[in-house]
Each structure stands twice: as structure tokens, then as C-alpha cells.
Write an enzyme that holds these catalytic residues in place. Structure first.
Site, PDB file in Angstrom:
ATOM      1  N   GLY A  34      -2.246   0.735  11.717  1.00 55.76           N
ATOM      2  CA  GLY A  34      -2.222   1.338  13.046  1.00 55.76           C
ATOM      3  C   GLY A  34      -2.713   0.412  14.134  1.00 55.76           C
ATOM      4  O   GLY A  34      -3.345   0.852  15.096  1.00 55.76           O
ATOM      5  N   LYS A  72      -3.812   5.770  -3.599  1.00 51.58           N
ATOM      6  CA  LYS A  72      -4.903   6.624  -3.139  1.00 51.58           C
ATOM      7  C   LYS A  72      -5.067   7.849  -4.025  1.00 51.58           C
ATOM      8  O   LYS A  72      -4.149   8.216  -4.775  1.00 51.58           O
ATOM      9  CB  LYS A  72      -4.650   7.035  -1.685  1.00 51.58           C
ATOM     10  N   ASP A 119       0.836  -1.199   0.000  1.00 51.96           N
ATOM     11  CA  ASP A 119       0.000   0.000   0.000  1.00 51.96           C
ATOM     12  C   ASP A 119       0.872   1.250   0.000  1.00 51.96           C
ATOM     13  O   ASP A 119       1.839   1.350   0.753  1.00 51.96           O
ATOM     14  CB  ASP A 119      -0.903   0.029   1.239  1.00 51.96           C
ATOM     15  N   TYR A 124       2.521  10.223   0.833  1.00 55.65           N
ATOM     16  CA  TYR A 124       3.678   9.726   1.567  1.00 55.65           C
ATOM     17  C   TYR A 124       4.963  10.244   0.930  1.00 55.65           C
ATOM     18  O   TYR A 124       5.447   9.721  -0.074  1.00 55.65           O
ATOM     19  CB  TYR A 124       3.691   8.196   1.593  1.00 55.65           C
ATOM     20  N   PHE A 130      -1.262  -0.915  16.464  1.00 55.32           N
ATOM     21  CA  PHE A 130      -0.638  -0.673  17.769  1.00 55.32           C
ATOM     22  C   PHE A 130      -1.174   0.601  18.414  1.00 55.32           C
ATOM     23  O   PHE A 130      -0.633   1.061  19.419  1.00 55.32           O
ATOM     24  CB  PHE A 130       0.882  -0.547  17.625  1.00 55.32           C
ATOM     25  N   ASN A 131      -2.229   1.190  17.841  1.00 56.24           N
ATOM     26  CA  ASN A 131      -2.744   2.472  18.327  1.00 56.24           C
ATOM     27  C   ASN A 131      -1.624   3.514  18.422  1.00 56.24           C
ATOM     28  O   ASN A 131      -1.504   4.254  19.393  1.00 56.24           O
ATOM     29  CB  ASN A 131      -3.449   2.337  19.667  1.00 56.24           C
ATOM     30  N   SER A 132      -0.775   3.519  17.410  1.00 58.67           N
ATOM     31  CA  SER A 132       0.357   4.446  17.224  1.00 58.67           C
ATOM     32  C   SER A 132       1.488   4.236  18.227  1.00 58.67           C
ATOM     33  O   SER A 132       2.390   5.056  18.307  1.00 58.67           O
ATOM     34  CB  SER A 132      -0.090   5.923  17.229  1.00 58.67           C
ATOM     35  N   GLY A 133       1.452   3.144  18.997  1.00 61.67           N
ATOM     36  CA  GLY A 133       2.626   2.871  19.822  1.00 61.67           C
ATOM     37  C   GLY A 133       2.429   1.999  21.037  1.00 61.67           C
ATOM     38  O   GLY A 133       3.167   1.041  21.259  1.00 61.67           O
ATOM     39  N   ILE A 134       1.417   2.287  21.850  1.00 61.68           N
ATOM     40  CA  ILE A 134       1.345   1.672  23.177  1.00 61.68           C
ATOM     41  C   ILE A 134       1.162   0.156  23.129  1.00 61.68           C
ATOM     42  O   ILE A 134       1.621  -0.563  24.036  1.00 61.68           O
ATOM     43  CB  ILE A 134       0.228   2.325  24.025  1.00 61.68           C
ATOM     44  N   LEU A 135       0.541  -0.368  22.082  1.00 66.85           N
ATOM     45  CA  LEU A 135       0.362  -1.823  21.998  1.00 66.85           C
ATOM     46  C   LEU A 135       1.621  -2.529  21.508  1.00 66.85           C
ATOM     47  O   LEU A 135       1.665  -3.758  21.468  1.00 66.85           O
ATOM     48  CB  LEU A 135      -0.831  -2.165  21.106  1.00 66.85           C
ATOM     49  N   ALA A 136       2.628  -1.753  21.151  1.00 64.75           N
ATOM     50  CA  ALA A 136       3.940  -2.330  20.833  1.00 64.75           C
ATOM     51  C   ALA A 136       4.916  -2.115  21.981  1.00 64.75           C
ATOM     52  O   ALA A 136       5.657  -3.015  22.358  1.00 64.75           O
ATOM     53  CB  ALA A 136       4.498  -1.716  19.557  1.00 64.75           C
TER      54      ALA A 136
END
Length: 338
Positions: A234, A85, A54, A59, A236-242
Site C-alpha cells: 500500500g 497468512k 505474498d 484473497y 501509494f496510500n491506496s491511490g493518490i501517490l500513483a
């Protein structure tokens, strides 16, 4: 779960791999990625069996599309699925006149929003030129959400549901593209778009994760009913789940609030009991929903890519998901990996 596992893409005749390669970081967001690293990441993903890619004009002001072209140019075209896109037109300009933020050392184009019929047709053709390919397999209307457009969103949405929709529907009817959809940060926008028009697919950044399952109420059931596929980025919700529930962890591009940190800490405790990395659970949860054939991951380094691939393949016992639900950390109606 194998990254190269092939999955049917909604009602279309496309098949995508369960793990997708996202190119947003390769547009040099926040900091530069050199060409060698960029191409090595494409090569590593391909070696791991990934065949779904993608990209977007946004980008790196076209840089990610150019790098995607370089990496895939000599691959057999039917061996991979490619998405890009519409919604922005790029115009050539001198580098010293362009504000690239938040991109660094991007391609020498200025970006201009355009969701009109003519603008969409032009954007589609321009992307094919940058990609150096005769087709893209799917095309998303990009960033018609509140997160990106703020107070302008209702007007922008209407423009896209008229001009951009008509253009993409024509391209689909002419078989220039196989699947058309919307790529945004909010499931509510996807839901409204699907109520309006006959879209095939959506690219949803976050909004269906271990921490957020509101999309189960109306949006994902409607997708199942209509045969529309949802690609989730996304995860990881932009970080915390990683990173886990540590000080300074990011949640949706901002410092995580206390209630989110506390919930993640509880999920981590269940992970520890079952020997499951938090990030592995986050990745694999997303693609357990029958409407979600693929998770789209963007990485900055080869090490991050290798780690994501490993997490995606990590064995997770069924008892782990049962415990999350028993402790109220995951909705009872949330599909989980078998």
C-alpha cells in the site's frame, strides 16, 4: 534500484527481493482477472527478477493461493520466498450459498475468523494444501487490527497473541516456517505485538509512505533494535501517490481530504522540478528504511505490473529527497535512497 536486488530479511536467514509480488488482486477483488492474465503477471514478475511472493486465504476465498500454486509449482523451491497468512479458516460450500463480496467469482469456500491454536494449525496446513508446497517461508497473523475488526479488535488481538502466537511459535521452533509475524493495516498493532512476543516480521499495509511517517517514532526503531523485518504494502496510500493530486483521488480507500490533496500537489511540484515520477518516489522511499527490505505490490493488469517495475527502477537524484525535506514535505529523520 533493481526489483530483483536481494536483501537480508531481518535477523532470519531468508533473503528477499526488494520488490515483492502481492496476490490480493488475483483473488478477483471487485472484478475478475482471467487465468491467462494471472499467470502472465507471475511470469513477468519472475522475468524481472522478483522472487518474493505474498498470498493469503482471504484473497478470493483461497483463489489467490490456488493461482500462486499454479504459477510456482514447477519452480525450484529454494529459488523463491513465499509468505501466506493465518486467521481465517476456509470451508467448502456451494457457490450459490456464498457471499463473495468484495471478491468476484472466487473459490468455493466460506471464510471464518479463527485465531485459536487449533484453528491456526489447521489454517496453516490448509494453506500448504492449496499452495501445493511443502512449506511457506513466512507466515503472518492476518487482520487483527481496528480497520478490519472495529470494536472487536482488543478481544481479537488478545486471542491472536495467545492461540495464533503459540501455534506459529511452535511451527517456527520445528523449522516448518522460518519467519512469523503480523499482517495488518496499522503500525500501532504491529508495535504492540512486538512488545508482547518475539516476532520476526510484519506486513504493514500503508502507514509508512511519502505521506505517513509516524512509524518512525517508535515502531520502526523497535524493529531495528529487535532485528524484525517490515514488508510494506500500500505504498501509494491506496491511490493518490500513483494518480497524483487529481479530483477523486483515493487516500486510504476513501476520497482524499483537501489537506492531503494539497500536500501531494506540493510533492508533485518537487517531482516536476527533478523529472521524477511521483509513483517512483513513493515506491523507492519505502525500501530506503533499513528495517524495510521489500515493498509488496499487487497489480490488476500486466501493464500495471510493468509500470510498477519501471517506477521502481527509475533513477532519482539525491537532491530530490533533500528538497522534499527542505520544504517540510518529508521528515528530516526519514531515511532516503542513497
Amino acid at each position: 534500484m533493481h526489483p530483483g536486488e536481494k536483501r537480508k530479511f531481518g535477523r532470519t536467514d531468508l533473503e528477499v527481493t526488494a520488490f515483492g509480488f502481492g496476490t490480493a488482486p488475483l483473488g478477483n477483488i471487485f472484478r475478475e482477472i482471467d487465468e491467462a492474465t494471472s499467470q502472465e503477471m507471475f511470469a513477468r514478475a519472475w522475468e524481472a527478477g522478483v522472487r518474493f511472493f505474498d498470498t493469503a486465504p482471504m484473497y478470493g476465498h483461497g483463489l489467490a493461493e490456488l493461482r500462486t500454486s499454479h504459477a510456482l509449482r514447477w519452480k525450484t523451491r529454494d529459488d523463491f520466498v513465499l509468505a501466506s497468512k493465518v486467521g481465517r479458516l476456509l470451508r467448502p460450500a456451494r457457490r450459490d450459498t456464498i457471499d463473495f463480496a468484495p471478491w468476484t467469482n472466487a473459490a468455493p469456500f466460506t471464510m471464518h475468523f479463527d485465531y485459536s491454536y487449533d484453528g491456526t494449525m489447521r489454517a496453516f496446513e490448509d494453506s500448504l494444501q492449496r499452495l501445493g508446497l511443502e512449506r511457506m517461508d513466512m507466515c503472518f497473523i492476518h487482520d487483527i487490527d481496528v480497520f478490519t475488526r472495529g470494536n472487536e479488535q482488543p478481544e481479537v488481538f488478545e486471542q491472536a497473541m495467545d492461540g495464533a502466537w503459540r501455534a506459529l511459535e511452535r511451527l517456527r521452533s520445528e523449522k516448518v516456517v522460518k519467519a512469523i509475524g503480523v499482517g495488518v493495516n496499522e503500525w500501532q498493532v504491529c508495535h504492540e505485538a512486538l512488545l508482547r512476543h518475539d516476532f520476526d516480521c510484519f506486513l504493514l499495509a500503508g502507514r509508512y509512505t511519502l505521506l505517513e511517517q509516524e512509524a518512525l517514532d517508535t515502531f520502526l526503531p523497535l524493529c531495528q533494535q529487535r532485528g524484525a523485518a517490515v514488508v510494506v504494502g500500500g505504498g501509494f496510500n491506496s491511490g493518490i501517490l500513483a494518480t497524483g493530486a487529481k479530483e477523486g483521488a483515493k487516500y486510504n480507500y476513501a476520497p482524499a481530504p483537501r489537506d492531503i490533496i494539497d500536500k501531494v500537489a506540493k510533492i508533485e511540484a518537487v517531482c516536476a522540478e527533478h523529472g521524477v515520477p511521483l509513483a517512483a518516489a513513493a515506491l523507492q522511499f519505502v525500501v530506503a528504511h533499513p528495517a524495510v527490505p521489500s515493498f509488496m505490490a499487487g497489480t490488476r493488469t500486466i501493464e500495471q505490473l510493468d509500470q510498477n517495475l519501471a517506477w521502481f527502477s527509475h533513477p532519482i537524484p539525491a537532491d530530490f529527497w533533500a528538497d522534499l525535506k527542505k520544504k517540510g514535505l518529508l521528515r528530516e529523520d526519514a531515511p532516503v535512497p542513497a
